[in-house]
Design an enzyme around this catalytic site. Structure first.
Site, PDB file in Angstrom:
ATOM      1  N   HIS A  33       0.837  -1.220   0.000  1.00  0.00           N
ATOM      2  CA  HIS A  33       0.000   0.000   0.000  1.00  0.00           C
ATOM      3  C   HIS A  33       0.870   1.268   0.000  1.00  0.00           C
ATOM      4  O   HIS A  33       0.441   2.300   0.498  1.00  0.00           O
ATOM      5  CB  HIS A  33      -0.937   0.046   1.205  1.00  0.00           C
ATOM      6  CG  HIS A  33      -1.652  -1.235   1.458  1.00  0.00           C
ATOM      7  ND1 HIS A  33      -2.898  -1.511   0.940  1.00  0.00           N
ATOM      8  CD2 HIS A  33      -1.285  -2.339   2.158  1.00  0.00           C
ATOM      9  CE1 HIS A  33      -3.275  -2.715   1.323  1.00  0.00           C
ATOM     10  NE2 HIS A  33      -2.321  -3.252   2.055  1.00  0.00           N
TER      11      HIS A  33
ATOM     12  N   SER B 284      14.319  21.882 -16.014  1.00  0.00           N
ATOM     13  CA  SER B 284      13.093  22.631 -16.244  1.00  0.00           C
ATOM     14  C   SER B 284      13.462  23.936 -16.921  1.00  0.00           C
ATOM     15  O   SER B 284      14.535  24.493 -16.685  1.00  0.00           O
ATOM     16  CB  SER B 284      12.413  22.898 -14.900  1.00  0.00           C
ATOM     17  OG  SER B 284      11.645  24.081 -14.963  1.00  0.00           O
TER      18      SER B 284
ATOM     19  N   LYS C 240      15.498  22.181 -10.775  1.00  0.00           N
ATOM     20  CA  LYS C 240      14.876  20.899 -11.095  1.00  0.00           C
ATOM     21  C   LYS C 240      15.770  19.928 -11.868  1.00  0.00           C
ATOM     22  O   LYS C 240      16.530  20.314 -12.732  1.00  0.00           O
ATOM     23  CB  LYS C 240      13.612  21.111 -11.951  1.00  0.00           C
ATOM     24  CG  LYS C 240      12.470  21.788 -11.254  1.00  0.00           C
ATOM     25  CD  LYS C 240      11.797  20.950 -10.182  1.00  0.00           C
ATOM     26  CE  LYS C 240      11.139  19.689 -10.669  1.00  0.00           C
ATOM     27  NZ  LYS C 240       9.853  19.932 -11.335  1.00  0.00           N
TER      28      LYS C 240
ATOM     29  N   GLU D 222       9.575   8.719 -17.032  1.00  0.00           N
ATOM     30  CA  GLU D 222       8.171   9.099 -17.238  1.00  0.00           C
ATOM     31  C   GLU D 222       7.713   8.712 -18.638  1.00  0.00           C
ATOM     32  O   GLU D 222       6.576   8.277 -18.839  1.00  0.00           O
ATOM     33  CB  GLU D 222       8.003  10.611 -17.046  1.00  0.00           C
ATOM     34  CG  GLU D 222       8.162  11.033 -15.594  1.00  0.00           C
ATOM     35  CD  GLU D 222       8.254  12.549 -15.452  1.00  0.00           C
ATOM     36  OE1 GLU D 222       7.372  13.119 -14.815  1.00  0.00           O
ATOM     37  OE2 GLU D 222       9.203  13.146 -15.990  1.00  0.00           O
TER      38      GLU D 222
ATOM     39  N   GLN E  65      -4.667  -4.624 -43.418  1.00  0.00           N
ATOM     40  CA  GLN E  65      -3.499  -3.789 -43.694  1.00  0.00           C
ATOM     41  C   GLN E  65      -3.177  -2.904 -42.481  1.00  0.00           C
ATOM     42  O   GLN E  65      -2.050  -2.461 -42.313  1.00  0.00           O
ATOM     43  CB  GLN E  65      -3.801  -2.927 -44.923  1.00  0.00           C
ATOM     44  CG  GLN E  65      -2.706  -1.990 -45.312  1.00  0.00           C
ATOM     45  CD  GLN E  65      -2.949  -1.402 -46.689  1.00  0.00           C
ATOM     46  OE1 GLN E  65      -2.886  -2.101 -47.696  1.00  0.00           O
ATOM     47  NE2 GLN E  65      -3.258  -0.123 -46.749  1.00  0.00           N
TER      48      GLN E  65
HETATM   49  N1  ARG Z   1      -1.081  -4.095 -48.467  1.00  0.00           N
HETATM   50  C1  ARG Z   1      -1.909  -5.236 -48.208  1.00  0.00           C
HETATM   51  C2  ARG Z   1      -1.891  -5.516 -46.679  1.00  0.00           C
HETATM   52  O1  ARG Z   1      -1.037  -5.021 -46.035  1.00  0.00           O
HETATM   53  C3  ARG Z   1      -1.387  -6.425 -48.930  1.00  0.00           C
HETATM   54  C4  ARG Z   1      -2.420  -7.441 -49.248  1.00  0.00           C
HETATM   55  C5  ARG Z   1      -3.359  -6.906 -50.258  1.00  0.00           C
HETATM   56  N2  ARG Z   1      -4.296  -7.896 -50.646  1.00  0.00           N
HETATM   57  C6  ARG Z   1      -5.423  -7.561 -51.291  1.00  0.00           C
HETATM   58  N3  ARG Z   1      -6.220  -8.548 -51.579  1.00  0.00           N
HETATM   59  N4  ARG Z   1      -5.691  -6.334 -51.601  1.00  0.00           N
HETATM   60  O2  ARG Z   1      -2.716  -6.219 -46.170  1.00  0.00           O
END
Ligand code: ARG
Length: 461
Positions: A156, A277, A283, A290, A322
Site C-alpha cells: 500500500h 526545467s 529541477k 516518465e 493492412q
Molecule cells: N497491403 C496489403 C496488406 O497489407 C497487402 C495485401 C493486399 N491484398 C489484397 N487482396 N488487396 O494487407
C-alpha cells in the site's frame, strides 16, 4: 502506371483513393522479408518446374539487384504501386520483362503479406529476447552489488518490512523471465509458413510448400489456407506479450521516479539521463522514466486496435488487415527503445544506501518479527498481533522506535518477553531471518543469484 487489375476496370483509380489505400509509407519496412519470401517462392516454382530454370534464374538475379538498390537507398518507391509487394514486383518486371511476371504464380498478396509479417516478427522477437536478457544481466549485477543494502519493502506504499535491494531487483528479473516465456511462446505461433495458401483456397498448381518452408526456416506449414490468410492471432499474441512487458517496465519506471524524489531520496539519477526545467533552475526531472511509463499506454492502445480490427472480419482476407502494420511496428520500436534506455540508464543510477537504511529505522518495520517472536513463545498469532499493536501504539504515543524500548517497558505488554527479543527487533536480523525459500534473507538471495547465474542467463547468447 497500369494497375495489375486494369484488365477488368474501365476507369482509372482516383488519386485520393490511391493515397488512401496505399500502405507503402509504412510497409516499405518489410522489403527485406518480401524479397526473402519471393526468392524462396521462385526457387520452389523452379524446382517444381512450374516456371523454367531460366525464368527462375532471371527472377533471382533481378530480386538480388532490387535488394541492393533498396539497401543503398537507390530504389524509388511509388504510391501508385500501393504497397511493398507491388513495388518490388513492378521493378522486377521492368528489369527482366516477361519472366518477372511469373514470380506471382501460385501466390497472392494475401499469403505474401502474412508471410512478410511473420518473417519480420520472427527477427524482431529474437532481438527483443536478446534485449530482455541484457537487461536481466544488469538487474543481476545490481543484485550482486547491493546484497548488503537494506531498504523498506512496501505494501500500500506504506513501509511494511525490511528487505534487501537485491531482492527487489530480482523481483523484476522474475517478471522478465515470464516475459521471455511469453515471447518464446509467441514465436511458436509466428513460425508457421502461410505461403502456398494463395488468395484463400490454395492453388491448382503443383507447389511444394514443405520445400518453401525449409528454405525459409519454418518448422511448420499452415494447415488451412482460409485460416492462413486471415489469421493475425500471432500479431495479437505479440502485442499482448508486449503490453505485459511494458507493464513491468512501467512499474519499474514508476518506482524509480518515486525513489528519485526528495520525499524518498533513495536514488540519484544520472544527469545525462535526466532533463531540467525551463523555468525552475533547481529541477532535475526523470523524463526518461516518465516516458517509459507514458509509452506503455501506446502499446496497450495497439493491442486494443488489433483486437478491434479483427473482431468483425468475415473470412478470409479483408483490407482492414493492412491496418495491422503500424501497431506492430510502433510496438516493436517503442518496446526496444524503452528496453535500451533502461539497459543504459540502470547501471548509472546511484543508490543511496544510507537514505534507504534511514527509512527502515522509522515505521516499525520489525513489528511482524516481534509478533512472530511472541508466537515462538507460545502465543497464538492473533493475540501476538494485538500485543505487538499495543507496543507500536505505545511507541507512537511516546515518540519512540521499537529499538528504543527497554526490557521493562516491553515486559509490561507480555511477561513472555525476554532479553532475547532485541535481536529480532534489529532490521538486519529481521532480514536474515526471512530465510524461507524465496525470502529476502541474504542467504536466500545469494542462492537465487547463484541459481540464475548457473542457468540460462549466462549461457544464453
Ligand atoms: N497491403 C496489403 C496488406 O497489407 C497487402 C495485401 C493486399 N491484398 C489484397 N487482396 N488487396 O494487407
Amino acid at each position: 502506371m497500369k494497375k495489375p487489375w486494369a484488365g477488368r476496370f474501365k476507369e482509372k483509380t482516383e488519386k485520393i483513393v490511391e493515397t488512401f489505400t496505399s500502405s507503402i509509407s509504412f510497409d516499405r519496412r518489410l522489403w527485406k522479408y518480401d524479397i526473402e519470401g519471393s526468392i524462396a517462392h521462385a526457387k520452389m516454382l523452379g524446382k517444381q518446374k512450374i516456371i523454367s530454370k531460366k525464368d527462375m534464374e532471371l527472377i533471382l538475379k533481378g530480386l538480388n539487384e532490387i535488394r541492393e538498390e533498396l539497401e543503398s537507398g537507390k530504389f524509388k518507391l511509388s504510391n501508385e504501386l500501393e504497397d511493398i509487394h507491388m513495388n518490388i514486383e513492378h521493378a522486377l518486371i521492368k528489369k527482366i520483362g516477361h519472366s518477372g511476371g511469373k514470380l506471382h504464380t501460385a501466390r497472392s498478396r494475401n499469403d505474401q503479406v502474412a508471410l512478410d509479417i511473420r518473417l519480420f516478427l520472427r527477427d524482431e522477437i529474437e532481438e527483443i529476447l536478446r534485449l530482455i536478457r541484457d537487461f536481466q544481466r544488469i538487474l543481476v549485477a545490481l543484485a550482486e552489488k547491493h546484497i548488503d543494502t537494506i531498504m523498506p519493502g512496501y505494501t500500500h506504499l506504506q513501509r511494511a518490512q525490511p528487505v534487501i535491494l537485491s531482492h527487489h531487483m530480482l523481483a523484476y528479473f522474475e517478471m522478465l523471465e515470464r516475459d521471455k516465456r511469453r515471447f518464446r511462446e509467441c514465436l511458436k505461433g509466428v513460425n508457421i509458413l502461410p505461403l502456398g495458401s494463395a488468395a484463400l483456397s490454395g492453388t491448382t498448381l503443383p507447389i511444394d510448400r514443405r520445400y518453401t518452408a525449409r528454405l525459409l526456416g519454418f518448422p511448420e506449414i499452415s494447415r488451412n489456407s482460409m485460416d492462413a490468410v486471415s489469421d493475425r492471432d500471432f500479431v495479437i499474441e505479440f502485442l499482448s506479450a508486449s503490453g505485459m512487458i511494458m507493464v513491468h517496465l512501467s512499474r519499474l519506471a514508476e518506482e524509480l521516479i518515486l525513489w528519485s524524489s526528495a520525499e524518498f531520496g533513495f536514488i540519484d539519477l544520472p544527469d545525462a539521463y535526466s532533463t531540467g526545467s525551463s523555468i525552475m533552475p533547481q529541477k532535475k526531472n526523470p523524463d526518461v522514466l516518465e516516458l517509459i511509463r507514458g509509452k506503455t499506454g501506446r502499446v496497450f492502445g495497439h493491442l486494443i486496435a488489433m483486437l478491434t480490427i479483427l473482431k468483425g472480419l468475415p473470412l478470409t482476407y479483408n483490407r482492414d488487415m493492412q491496418e495491422d502494420k503500424t501497431p506492430v511496428f510502433d510496438t516493436v520500436d517503442t518496446m526496444k527503445s524503452c528496453l535500451s534506455m533502461l539497459i543504459k540508464m540502470m547501471p548509472k543510477i546511484k543508490f543511496n544506501k544510507e537514505a534507504m537504511e534511514r527509512a527502515v529505522e522509522k515505521g516499525f518495520l520489525t513489528a511482524t518479527d516481534l509478533a512472530e517472536y511472541l508466537v515462538r513463545k507460545g502465543i497464538p498469532f492473533r493475540k501476538a498481533h494485538e500485543v505487538t499493536g499495543k507496543i507500536v501504539r505505545y511507541c507512537i504515543e511516546n515518540d519512540k522506535t521499537l529499538t528504543d524500548l527497554n526490557i521493562n517497558e516491553l515486559k509490561r505488554f507480555s511477561g513472555l518477553i525476554k532479553k532475547d527479543v532485541f535481536s529480532c527487533l534489529s532490521v538486519k536480523e529481521s532480514v536474515n531471518r526471512k530465510n524461507s525459500f524465496g525470502g529476502t534473507a541474504r542467504e536466500q538471495v545469494i542462492k537465487a543469484i547463484k541459481q540464475i547465474k548457473m542457468t540460462e542467463i549466462v549461457n544464453e547468447k
